[in-house]
Design a protein around this motif. Sequence first.
Motif, PDB file in Angstrom:
ATOM      1  N   ARG A 299       0.831  -1.207   0.000  1.00 22.56           N
ATOM      2  CA  ARG A 299       0.000   0.000   0.000  1.00 22.56           C
ATOM      3  C   ARG A 299       0.862   1.251   0.000  1.00 22.56           C
ATOM      4  N   PHE A 300       1.972   1.190   0.752  1.00 28.76           N
ATOM      5  CA  PHE A 300       2.890   2.331   0.799  1.00 28.76           C
ATOM      6  C   PHE A 300       3.444   2.624  -0.596  1.00 28.76           C
ATOM      7  N   PHE A 301       3.855   1.574  -1.301  1.00 31.47           N
ATOM      8  CA  PHE A 301       4.354   1.766  -2.662  1.00 31.47           C
ATOM      9  C   PHE A 301       3.283   2.391  -3.553  1.00 31.47           C
ATOM     10  N   ALA A 302       2.063   1.863  -3.489  1.00 29.24           N
ATOM     11  CA  ALA A 302       0.992   2.377  -4.333  1.00 29.24           C
ATOM     12  C   ALA A 302       0.695   3.837  -4.006  1.00 29.24           C
ATOM     13  N   ASP A 303       0.673   4.172  -2.718  1.00 28.19           N
ATOM     14  CA  ASP A 303       0.430   5.563  -2.322  1.00 28.19           C
ATOM     15  C   ASP A 303       1.537   6.478  -2.833  1.00 28.19           C
ATOM     16  N   LEU A 304       2.768   5.979  -2.790  1.00 29.90           N
ATOM     17  CA  LEU A 304       3.893   6.778  -3.264  1.00 29.90           C
ATOM     18  C   LEU A 304       3.791   7.000  -4.777  1.00 29.90           C
ATOM     19  N   ALA A 305       3.395   5.956  -5.504  1.00 26.41           N
ATOM     20  CA  ALA A 305       3.208   6.101  -6.951  1.00 26.41           C
ATOM     21  C   ALA A 305       2.096   7.093  -7.261  1.00 26.41           C
ATOM     22  N   LEU A 306       0.996   7.045  -6.497  1.00 25.73           N
ATOM     23  CA  LEU A 306      -0.131   7.962  -6.729  1.00 25.73           C
ATOM     24  C   LEU A 306       0.240   9.394  -6.373  1.00 25.73           C
ATOM     25  N   ARG A 307       1.149   9.551  -5.420  1.00 26.60           N
ATOM     26  CA  ARG A 307       1.638  10.903  -5.140  1.00 26.60           C
ATOM     27  C   ARG A 307       2.359  11.460  -6.356  1.00 26.60           C
ATOM     28  N   GLU A 308       3.195  10.617  -6.976  1.00 22.60           N
ATOM     29  CA  GLU A 308       3.937  11.060  -8.159  1.00 22.60           C
ATOM     30  C   GLU A 308       3.017  11.327  -9.337  1.00 22.60           C
ATOM     31  N   LEU A 309       1.991  10.479  -9.486  1.00 25.04           N
ATOM     32  CA  LEU A 309       1.118  10.562 -10.659  1.00 25.04           C
ATOM     33  C   LEU A 309       0.048  11.633 -10.533  1.00 25.04           C
ATOM     34  N   ASP A 310      -0.593  11.691  -9.366  1.00 23.72           N
ATOM     35  CA  ASP A 310      -1.778  12.533  -9.208  1.00 23.72           C
ATOM     36  C   ASP A 310      -1.625  13.623  -8.158  1.00 23.72           C
ATOM     37  N   GLY A 311      -0.433  13.721  -7.552  1.00 24.58           N
ATOM     38  CA  GLY A 311      -0.242  14.744  -6.543  1.00 24.58           C
ATOM     39  C   GLY A 311      -0.981  14.480  -5.247  1.00 24.58           C
ATOM     40  N   ARG A 312      -1.247  13.208  -4.952  1.00 31.32           N
ATOM     41  CA  ARG A 312      -1.961  12.884  -3.724  1.00 31.32           C
ATOM     42  C   ARG A 312      -1.050  13.115  -2.515  1.00 31.32           C
ATOM     43  N   PRO A 313      -1.646  13.203  -1.316  1.00 34.67           N
ATOM     44  CA  PRO A 313      -0.817  13.430  -0.113  1.00 34.67           C
ATOM     45  C   PRO A 313       0.197  12.315   0.068  1.00 34.67           C
TER      46      PRO A 313
END
Length: 331
Positions: A299-313
């Motif tokens: 989940r941490f990896f996915a959240d980190l990828a989404l931060r890069e892609l979509d600017g999520r927290p």
Amino acid sequence: MSDASTPRRPTATDVARAAGVSRATVGFVLNQTPGKTISRSTSERVRDEAARLGYRPNGAARTLAGGRSRIVLLVLPDWPMEHTLRDYVEEAALVLEDAGYSLVTHTRRSDGRTRPLWESLHPDIVFGFAPFAPDEVASMRDCGIPKIFPDPARGEPFDISLAVSAGPRLQVQHLYDRGCRSLAYATWAPARPPFLAEARHRAAQAHAHSLGLPPLGLRNTDHRDGSADLAVREWRDTGVTGVAAFNDEVAAAAVGAAVRAGIRVPEELAVIGHDDTPLAAMFVPSLSSIHFSTTALGRFFADLALRELDGRPLPRREATENATLVRREST
């Protein structure tokens, strides 16, 4: 000559005709194009007709039209695909799927004979556990990959320090608490993956130093080539009483070699593994181990990828530091 019996693949035009809307509207709905005001009933009708017809958007065309493939490419080192890594990848894939992305994995082979998958997939981001080599970065840039992580231009490596250090600290502390004062660290021969084995050894070494213990000698062991047997005899001769192992398979090799050498486990040699795999509970004697939530790390990896892609927290870093000690017969 085409086979007339082969059914024609449905197109977006077919969906538009069946739903009574324009071709552009179909694209807006199925690609979830932002900034387009389309009623809920129209959106549902388009999706229902697409499902009824079995329509699947053409990935390459969608990428050209929208500039995004919705693909995350995870580049894995040449690691054994054991169950902990599978759990990690599956959890990351689920989180990314909920966000509308597809996770694809690509194993980086040491022989380098296969073409990198990013050359044909055109993913939105290429993600790795360790920094990419300069030639790999150049290849990605040439392919027009919009995002690379770790990005060498930003100098921001993927910080897996919490995932690396928590388990070895617990291993050393547990051996210390049961009275072991001369410890060793065991890993594969040769170590796979080397950077992770070295990082875990350093973490174990640092915690041993904080406890006032002597340095942990590093031994590469393998049950197939006799190196585990040599290691346990050396440990016996040098007074080592506790072994922290890279994973449960290494721990099993060490315990098996000790039993064959007539060394009592855990009275004369205590051994603790890592990952808490099914092997740890089934082995005789059962192996103490470190349970680590690979799903949390996924989940941490996915959240980190989404931060890069979509600017999520940014993801919560502490979520990865959830290693727990599992006591069994080997200690």
